[in-house]
Design a protein around this motif. Structure first.
Motif, PDB file in Angstrom:
ATOM      1  N   TYR A  11      -6.907   4.255   2.593  1.00  0.00           N
ATOM      2  CA  TYR A  11      -7.584   3.858   2.373  1.00  0.00           C
ATOM      3  C   TYR A  11      -9.249   2.730   2.523  1.00  0.00           C
ATOM      4  CZ  TYR A  11      -7.455   2.148   7.714  1.00  0.00           C
ATOM      5  OH  TYR A  11      -8.459   2.315   8.847  1.00  0.00           O
ATOM      6  N   ARG A  27      -1.355  -0.987  -1.072  1.00  0.00           N
ATOM      7  CA  ARG A  27      -0.880  -0.918  -0.007  1.00  0.00           C
ATOM      8  C   ARG A  27      -0.277  -2.145  -0.117  1.00  0.00           C
ATOM      9  NH1 ARG A  27      -4.935  -1.389   3.480  1.00  0.00           N
ATOM     10  NH2 ARG A  27      -6.213  -1.759   2.153  1.00  0.00           N
ATOM     11  N   TRP A  28      -0.141  -3.334  -0.625  1.00  0.00           N
ATOM     12  CA  TRP A  28       0.165  -4.458   0.185  1.00  0.00           C
ATOM     13  C   TRP A  28       1.488  -5.025  -1.203  1.00  0.00           C
ATOM     14  CZ3 TRP A  28      -1.652  -7.958   3.416  1.00  0.00           C
ATOM     15  CH2 TRP A  28      -2.309  -7.149   4.136  1.00  0.00           C
ATOM     16  N   ARG A  30       3.356  -2.259  -1.736  1.00  0.00           N
ATOM     17  CA  ARG A  30       4.339  -0.828  -2.023  1.00  0.00           C
ATOM     18  C   ARG A  30       5.247  -1.364  -0.914  1.00  0.00           C
ATOM     19  NH1 ARG A  30       3.019   3.837  -5.901  1.00  0.00           N
ATOM     20  NH2 ARG A  30       2.234   1.943  -7.451  1.00  0.00           N
ATOM     21  N   ILE A  31       3.732  -1.015   0.351  1.00  0.00           N
ATOM     22  CA  ILE A  31       4.217  -1.222   1.612  1.00  0.00           C
ATOM     23  C   ILE A  31       4.949  -2.576   2.427  1.00  0.00           C
ATOM     24  CG2 ILE A  31       3.332  -0.800   3.721  1.00  0.00           C
ATOM     25  CD1 ILE A  31       1.612   1.626   2.444  1.00  0.00           C
ATOM     26  N   LEU A  34       8.520  -3.002   2.016  1.00  0.00           N
ATOM     27  CA  LEU A  34       9.349  -2.728   2.836  1.00  0.00           C
ATOM     28  C   LEU A  34       9.340  -3.308   4.324  1.00  0.00           C
ATOM     29  CD1 LEU A  34       8.595   0.955   0.808  1.00  0.00           C
ATOM     30  CD2 LEU A  34      10.583  -0.420   1.388  1.00  0.00           C
ATOM     31  N   VAL A  35       8.473  -3.156   4.509  1.00  0.00           N
ATOM     32  CA  VAL A  35       7.843  -3.190   5.879  1.00  0.00           C
ATOM     33  C   VAL A  35       8.671  -5.466   5.970  1.00  0.00           C
ATOM     34  CG1 VAL A  35       6.223  -4.439   7.856  1.00  0.00           C
ATOM     35  CG2 VAL A  35       5.763  -2.486   6.404  1.00  0.00           C
ATOM     36  N   SER A  96       7.332   6.740  11.649  1.00  0.00           N
ATOM     37  CA  SER A  96       8.163   6.237  10.288  1.00  0.00           C
ATOM     38  C   SER A  96       9.652   7.112  10.924  1.00  0.00           C
ATOM     39  CB  SER A  96       7.346   7.065   9.600  1.00  0.00           C
ATOM     40  OG  SER A  96       6.742   8.112   9.709  1.00  0.00           O
ATOM     41  N   LEU A 143       2.351   1.458  12.770  1.00  0.00           N
ATOM     42  CA  LEU A 143       2.400   1.448  11.743  1.00  0.00           C
ATOM     43  C   LEU A 143       1.781   1.104  10.816  1.00  0.00           C
ATOM     44  CD1 LEU A 143       6.510   2.720  10.109  1.00  0.00           C
ATOM     45  CD2 LEU A 143       4.031   4.395  10.413  1.00  0.00           C
ATOM     46  N   LEU A 144       1.774  -0.254  10.573  1.00  0.00           N
ATOM     47  CA  LEU A 144       0.288  -1.763  10.143  1.00  0.00           C
ATOM     48  C   LEU A 144      -0.634  -0.763  10.309  1.00  0.00           C
ATOM     49  CD1 LEU A 144       2.451  -4.730  10.343  1.00  0.00           C
ATOM     50  CD2 LEU A 144       2.578  -3.094   8.244  1.00  0.00           C
ATOM     51  N   TRP A 147      -2.248   2.098   7.885  1.00  0.00           N
ATOM     52  CA  TRP A 147      -2.373   1.764   6.707  1.00  0.00           C
ATOM     53  C   TRP A 147      -3.491   0.682   6.446  1.00  0.00           C
ATOM     54  CZ3 TRP A 147      -0.802   4.167   3.400  1.00  0.00           C
ATOM     55  CH2 TRP A 147       0.566   5.657   2.831  1.00  0.00           C
TER      56      TRP A 147
END
Length: 193
Positions: A11, A27-28, A30-31, A34-35, A96, A143-144, A147
């Motif tokens: 990143y 990231r904002w 796609r991730i 999902l989160v 994950s 995870l956050l 990322w």
């Protein structure tokens, strides 16, 4: 000849032309959805029993007020017992993988909730649902942190936590329609009550 490598996290890598990397926006987009959806799904089981009881599950399983309280307590006992070990596992091993296993356990136990015919089976399922849900939030937070930069984490954590109230809004509306639609199948009148 030594090859120079950029050891910074993905990143933080910059485009050679000086432009901001496009990965930041991805990231904002796609991730975070999902989160958000993952935590929303994990939150469903907190209110799952309450809606089921309103639809007639409490009558079918002969659940009294004290037994209903026990079901709530067992859910949060599972949550309490497994949250800290889950956070430690997510930090030391694989966040994950923990999310994957917790969602499988959650999905299995939530599905079993609809087909059980015994109070004690429901009690065991509620405990395991609490355990499964308790693993999601620490793993997601780990995870956050991997990322997103420190300055972005508060916004990312806010989106994660927003899964709770948004889920309650859509779930209560959808469940009301489902209960009304399924009442004739369960032998109840289609009217209220």
């Amino acid at each position: 000849m030594a090859i120079a490598t950029d050891e910074r996290p993905m990143y933080m890598k910059q485009d050679p032309n000086g432009a901001k990397p496009t990965f930041l926006g991805r990231r904002w987009r796609r991730i975070m959805p999902l989160v958000f959806v993952t935590y929303s799904l994990a939150y469903l089981d907190r209110a799952n029993y309450g809606f089921g009881a309103a639809a007639g599950m409490a009558d079918t399983l002969h659940i009294t007020g004290s037994r209903s309280s026990l079901l709530g307590a067992l859910f949060f006992l599972g949550y309490f017992v497994f949250q800290i070990p889950g956070a430690a596992y997510a930090h030391r091993r694989s966040a994950s993988r923990l999310v994957f296993v917790a969602l499988l356990l959650w999905g299995s136990m939530a599905s079993l909730t609809g087909i059980i015919h015994s109070f004690w089976a429901l009690a065991g399922i509620r405990f395991l649902l609490g355990a499964a849900e308790s693993l999601i939030i620490p793993a997601m937070l780990v995870l956050l942190t991997k990322w997103f930069t420190r300055s972005e984490r508060s916004r990312a954590n806010t989106i994660l936590i927003l899964g709770n109230p948004v889920t309650v809004l859509w779930m209560s509306t959808l469940t009301g329609y489902l209960i009304q639609g399924c009442r004739p199948w369960c032998g109840h009148s289609s009217g209220s009550g």
